[in-house]
Motif scaffolding. Structure first.
Motif, PDB file in Angstrom:
ATOM      1  N   ASN A 139     -30.603   5.787 -37.654  1.00 37.45           N
ATOM      2  CA  ASN A 139     -29.323   5.133 -37.362  1.00 37.45           C
ATOM      3  C   ASN A 139     -29.270   4.512 -35.970  1.00 37.45           C
ATOM      4  O   ASN A 139     -28.416   3.664 -35.697  1.00 37.45           O
ATOM      5  N   PRO A 181     -29.784   5.046 -45.213  1.00 41.15           N
ATOM      6  CA  PRO A 181     -30.146   6.258 -44.446  1.00 41.15           C
ATOM      7  C   PRO A 181     -29.378   7.510 -44.868  1.00 41.15           C
ATOM      8  O   PRO A 181     -29.810   8.622 -44.568  1.00 41.15           O
ATOM      9  N   GLN A 236     -31.986  10.913 -40.066  1.00 47.21           N
ATOM     10  CA  GLN A 236     -30.887   9.960 -39.925  1.00 47.21           C
ATOM     11  C   GLN A 236     -30.561   9.691 -38.460  1.00 47.21           C
ATOM     12  O   GLN A 236     -30.228   8.569 -38.086  1.00 47.21           O
TER      13      GLN A 236
END
Length: 285
Positions: A236, A224, A232
């Motif tokens: 995440n 990522p 992201q």
């Protein structure tokens, strides 16, 4: 009056009565069999799900040919571009694509539920003196076999083309075990859709709309850190990212406590929320 005498008298009365009344008299006089336990009923329905696979083996296409195709296609298409060589990329890719494939397979649970509802099978289940969630749990237990088979197929193909996990056999078993727990919980989403939607096609369509963004917007294929910052933030915190990272690290011989906790936490949350919704829909269907 003894039990034997009572039964004899009931049989004498039943013989002199019409057929329906005779049967009723005999059934009332005899002891009922014990009610099956929740575990026994769930395992029975799980066995039923496996028998359906036995009679329609084409159902195994999505856990055999499909995973093989994914591994080979992504390894040889993107391996050189993303990691410099297919040998390097397969070490990163295989745990992630294993997660992706098993999570995608879970959608067929909802399709099976919807099919049985359409055929009226669930109307018969609800009349049985069994634990109410047993048919649903049975579906999910039966599908665990499909997830195991998909995992074995993908790991075998991966080993053939160069996958060498540092965690060895124990690492692979730990990764697969965590994946199975998550897949079992994730399947409750599709049982809800199987009950809620009217046709198999609608269940498949909605499932694809949920699964494809969730699996592709993750770290299954790439790190990522190469993505834009706004993306992201989503990737995440995705449950698929946490699961893929945990499986990848376990197979590498590490112990990613945070990602394992996140994966189990997501699994528990999904099971509680969608399990409750599924059973309410099932009772009202």
């Amino acid at each position: 009056m003894s039990t034997t005498t009572t039964k004899t008298e009931l049989e004498d009365v039943a013989l002199a009565a019409p057929d329906k009344e005779r049967l009723s008299a005999l059934l009332v006089g005899l002891d009922r069999p014990p009610r099956p336990s929740a575990l026994s009923a769930s395992l029975t329905f799980g066995w039923r799900a496996m028998l359906k696979i036995k009679h329609v083996p084409e159902q195994l296409f999505d856990v055999t040919a499909f995973p093989i195709m994914l591994v080979l296609m992504y390894t040889y298409l993107f391996g050189g571009a993303l990691a410099g060589s297919t040998q390097e990329y397969i070490q990163f890719l295989l745990p992630g694509i294993l997660v992706m494939s098993v999570v995608m397979i879970t959608m067929y649970t909802g399709v099976s539920v919807n099919t049985d509802i359409t055929k009226g099978v669930f109307d018969r289940f609800r009349t049985l003196p069994i634990w109410r969630p047993a048919p649903m749990v049975g579906y999910l237990l039966g599908d665990v076999l499909r997830y195991v088979l998909a995992s074995v197929v993908m790991l075998t193909v991966g080993m053939i083309i160069g996958f060498r996990p540092d965690g060895g056999v124990l690492g692979m078993l730990a990764g697969v075990a965590l994946l199975l727990v998550f897949a079992f919980a994730f399947s409750w989403i599709w049982t809800m859709f199987g009950l809620l939607l009217r046709t198999e096609k609608s269940v498949m369509g909605v499932s694809m709309m949920v699964i494809f963004p969730l699996t592709f917007l993750s770290n299954v294929f790439v790190d990522p850190s190469t993505m834009p910052g706004w993306l992201q933030a989503f990737v995440n915190n995705s449950p698929i990212t946490h699961l893929a990272t945990a499986v990848r690290e376990l197979m590498a011989g590490n112990w990613p406590a945070a990602d394992i906790a996140w994966s189990l936490g997501w699994a528990g949350l999904i099971m509680v929320v969608f399990g409750v919704v599924t059973m309410r829909l099932y009772n009202r269907k």
